[in-house]
Design a protein around this motif. Structure first.
Motif, PDB file in Angstrom:
ATOM      1  N   UNK A   1     -64.086  -4.478  52.219  1.00  0.00           N
ATOM      2  CA  UNK A   1     -63.541  -3.323  51.739  1.00  0.00           C
ATOM      3  C   UNK A   1     -62.258  -2.932  52.551  1.00  0.00           C
ATOM      4  N   UNK A   2     -62.420  -2.861  53.991  1.00  0.00           N
ATOM      5  CA  UNK A   2     -61.096  -2.690  54.720  1.00  0.00           C
ATOM      6  C   UNK A   2     -60.218  -3.973  54.563  1.00  0.00           C
ATOM      7  N   UNK A   3     -60.734  -5.054  54.601  1.00  0.00           N
ATOM      8  CA  UNK A   3     -59.803  -6.054  54.600  1.00  0.00           C
ATOM      9  C   UNK A   3     -58.949  -5.902  53.143  1.00  0.00           C
ATOM     10  N   UNK A   4     -59.618  -5.423  52.016  1.00  0.00           N
ATOM     11  CA  UNK A   4     -58.855  -5.048  51.014  1.00  0.00           C
ATOM     12  C   UNK A   4     -57.756  -4.317  51.260  1.00  0.00           C
TER      13      UNK A   4
ATOM     14  N   UNK B   1     -70.049  -7.860  46.732  1.00  0.00           N
ATOM     15  CA  UNK B   1     -70.264  -9.395  47.076  1.00  0.00           C
ATOM     16  C   UNK B   1     -68.862 -10.040  47.272  1.00  0.00           C
ATOM     17  N   UNK B   2     -67.904  -9.805  46.381  1.00  0.00           N
ATOM     18  CA  UNK B   2     -66.860 -10.391  46.643  1.00  0.00           C
ATOM     19  C   UNK B   2     -65.931 -10.005  47.852  1.00  0.00           C
ATOM     20  N   UNK B   3     -66.108  -8.696  48.182  1.00  0.00           N
ATOM     21  CA  UNK B   3     -65.687  -7.992  49.296  1.00  0.00           C
ATOM     22  C   UNK B   3     -66.527  -8.880  50.592  1.00  0.00           C
ATOM     23  N   UNK B   4     -67.563  -9.032  50.542  1.00  0.00           N
ATOM     24  CA  UNK B   4     -68.444  -9.798  51.687  1.00  0.00           C
ATOM     25  C   UNK B   4     -67.467 -11.173  51.897  1.00  0.00           C
ATOM     26  N   UNK B   5     -67.104 -11.830  50.851  1.00  0.00           N
ATOM     27  CA  UNK B   5     -66.660 -13.153  51.147  1.00  0.00           C
ATOM     28  C   UNK B   5     -65.113 -12.708  51.863  1.00  0.00           C
ATOM     29  N   UNK B   6     -64.294 -11.777  51.534  1.00  0.00           N
ATOM     30  CA  UNK B   6     -63.097 -11.674  51.994  1.00  0.00           C
ATOM     31  C   UNK B   6     -63.613 -11.183  53.609  1.00  0.00           C
ATOM     32  N   UNK B   7     -64.710 -10.351  53.847  1.00  0.00           N
ATOM     33  CA  UNK B   7     -64.877 -10.086  55.293  1.00  0.00           C
ATOM     34  C   UNK B   7     -65.277 -11.492  56.182  1.00  0.00           C
ATOM     35  N   UNK B   8     -65.844 -11.998  55.627  1.00  0.00           N
ATOM     36  CA  UNK B   8     -66.309 -13.761  56.229  1.00  0.00           C
ATOM     37  C   UNK B   8     -65.006 -14.163  56.820  1.00  0.00           C
ATOM     38  N   UNK B   9     -64.022 -14.080  55.769  1.00  0.00           N
ATOM     39  CA  UNK B   9     -62.749 -14.835  55.983  1.00  0.00           C
ATOM     40  C   UNK B   9     -61.779 -14.299  57.020  1.00  0.00           C
ATOM     41  N   UNK B  10     -62.119 -13.000  57.348  1.00  0.00           N
ATOM     42  CA  UNK B  10     -61.298 -12.227  58.209  1.00  0.00           C
ATOM     43  C   UNK B  10     -61.853 -11.820  59.511  1.00  0.00           C
ATOM     44  N   UNK B  11     -63.149 -11.436  59.646  1.00  0.00           N
ATOM     45  CA  UNK B  11     -63.635 -11.497  60.834  1.00  0.00           C
ATOM     46  C   UNK B  11     -65.171 -12.252  60.989  1.00  0.00           C
ATOM     47  N   UNK B  12     -65.417 -12.937  60.044  1.00  0.00           N
ATOM     48  CA  UNK B  12     -66.939 -13.520  60.155  1.00  0.00           C
ATOM     49  C   UNK B  12     -66.829 -14.970  60.261  1.00  0.00           C
TER      50      UNK B  12
ATOM     51  N   UNK C   1     -55.850 -19.353  49.713  1.00  0.00           N
ATOM     52  CA  UNK C   1     -54.710 -18.896  50.300  1.00  0.00           C
ATOM     53  C   UNK C   1     -54.703 -17.825  51.231  1.00  0.00           C
ATOM     54  N   UNK C   2     -55.975 -17.196  51.749  1.00  0.00           N
ATOM     55  CA  UNK C   2     -56.026 -16.337  52.490  1.00  0.00           C
ATOM     56  C   UNK C   2     -56.308 -14.838  51.665  1.00  0.00           C
ATOM     57  N   UNK C   3     -56.039 -14.963  50.273  1.00  0.00           N
ATOM     58  CA  UNK C   3     -56.409 -13.838  49.424  1.00  0.00           C
ATOM     59  C   UNK C   3     -57.413 -13.949  48.581  1.00  0.00           C
ATOM     60  N   UNK C   4     -58.198 -12.704  48.195  1.00  0.00           N
ATOM     61  CA  UNK C   4     -59.245 -12.655  47.535  1.00  0.00           C
ATOM     62  C   UNK C   4     -58.860 -12.901  46.166  1.00  0.00           C
TER      63      UNK C   4
END
Length: 410
Positions: free
Chosen positions: A389-392, A212-223, A247-250
């Motif tokens: 997970x890829x954004x990670x 779920x935390x990774x989904x947050x990073x995905x929405x900030x990267x591609x979503x 600041x752009x980081x998880x």
């Protein structure tokens, strides 16, 4: 005795090259001006480094298509060469596996999903993930110079992402007893065994985090919040959780528990939550809680279908939205995100949910913050965890320190 055959100027130049490559790997396509701000390099140095990387094939330049251009001279963007490698993301959800692949230019190559039974062992889940990955891009994927796999799992991941991640077999704080059994079936220590299984299968480093935390990073990267530096994400599903991008980081927190918004008290003295507290947001805003409040719906599909014609269903969702907005306002007052993203199956209710959430946000935010409310629906759906997970990998992995030009890619 080893000898350093590079002089100080050559080492400095190599450091500048790696700095530019790291920014392009992390952020995707950037203009020279954006690269200059991110790297701090002088204009002359940056242009010299970029020219050399373009000549060497590691970086490509592109001008926006005519339909995308604004007035004035088109701004050229720079990105890593798409052929230099790909990264794979796998989300091991409770009863499904989701996979995705992205190249180093941040272009999504493909995604796939498959459900599975609750009793499937971790070895068979890895087999299923490998079959799904093998079908992406017609089976032509190659990890190349960015060899790495990002992995999302259910539950807290206490350590920083690493190939040798080892954490206790602890289920997510918001899961029910049955869901806890689902998350643990097939392995005694899933978070400890999984990276080992994946490394053996794919032969590359594995980075692990909560899905779920990774989904947050995905929405900030591609979503929904692509390119936004400070994002708050909340997912309303069978559990309630989320994530913070700062600041752009998880942001993971000291013990890997950042984003547990479902366990903020929303109803003092309310129902007992599986985490052991009373009145958590999850006890009123999860799918199970909504169906308990309106049992006539039967399931989520029935509840969503009833909303346009059933006043009782709308009242239930209005109360849920009010609780969610109140909790979100408290978090927003604390962290000050630019954008708040609301996702999960319950968010498919659309305005019937978002309107009461926005009203509660406006009522409970500090007055100075109200004009800046930017609440958006998530856009990536069930593949969000795999993309995150890829954004990670793209954000956290040091794997591109020796880039390959297209001529050297196998």
């Amino acid at each position: 005795m080893a000898h350093d055959h590079e002089g100080p100027l050559a080492r400095l130049r190599r450091g500048h090259e790696e700095l530019v490559l790291r920014q392009l790997r992390t952020h995707g396509p950037l203009s020279r001006g954006e690269l200059g701000r991110l790297t701090g390099l002088s204009r002359t140095t940056l242009y010299d480094i970029v020219a050399a990387l373009i000549d060497g094939g590691a970086v490509v330049a592109a001008v926006p298509a005519a339909a995308e251009r604004r007035r004035g001279r088109p701004v050229e963007t720079l990105s890593l060469h798409p052929g230099a490698g790909q990264a794979i993301g796998i989300d091991f959800a409770r009863r499904a596996v989701h996979v995705a692949a992205v190249n180093v230019a941040h272009e999504v190559i493909g995604s796939a999903s498959a459900p599975h039974g609750a009793g499937l062992t971790w070895g068979k889940r890895v087999d299923l993930a490998a079959r799904l990955v093998g079908g992406l891009a017609g089976g032509t994927l190659r990890l190349g110079s960015l060899s790495g796999i990002g992995v999302g799992v259910v539950g807290p991941v206490h350590d920083a992402p690493t190939t040798d991640a080892s954490t206790p077999d602890t289920p997510a704080p918001g899961t029910s007893g049955a869901e806890r059994a689902d998350s643990l079936e097939g392995a005694s220590r899933p978070h400890e065994d999984l990276p080992v299984l994946l490394r053996k299968r794919f032969g590359v480093p594995v980075l692990l985090d909560n899905n779920t935390r990774l989904a947050a990073l995905a929405e900030a990267t591609w979503g929904a919040a692509a390119g936004v530096q400070d994002v708050l994400y909340l997912r309303l599903s069978h559990g309630v959780g989320g994530g913070l991008v700062v600041g752009g980081a998880l942001h993971r927190g000291a013990h890997g528990l950042s984003g547990e918004f479902g366990h903020i008290t929303a109803e003092p003295g309310g129902r007992r939550c599986s985490c052991g507290k009373d009145g958590c947001l999850e006890t009123v805003a999860s799918i199970g809680a909504v169906l308990d409040a309106h049992p006539a719906a039967g399931d989520l599909a029935g509840f969503l279908a009833a909303l346009p014609v059933d006043p009782a269903a709308r009242r239930v969702l209005d109360d849920v939205g009010t609780r969610v907005g109140t909790v979100l306002a408290a978090v927003c007052n604390a962290v000050g995100p630019h954008v708040t993203v609301l996702g999960g199956e319950l968010a498919e209710a659309g305005p019937a949910l978002f309107e009461p959430v926005e009203r509660a946000l406006s009522a409970h935010l500090m007055p100075v913050s109200r004009p800046g409310i930017d609440l958006r629906p998530a856009t990536l759906g069930e593949v969000g965890g795999a993309l995150g997970a890829i954004a990670l990998v793209l954000h956290d992995s040091p794997l591109l320190t020796r880039y390959q030009t297209p001529n050297s890619v196998e």
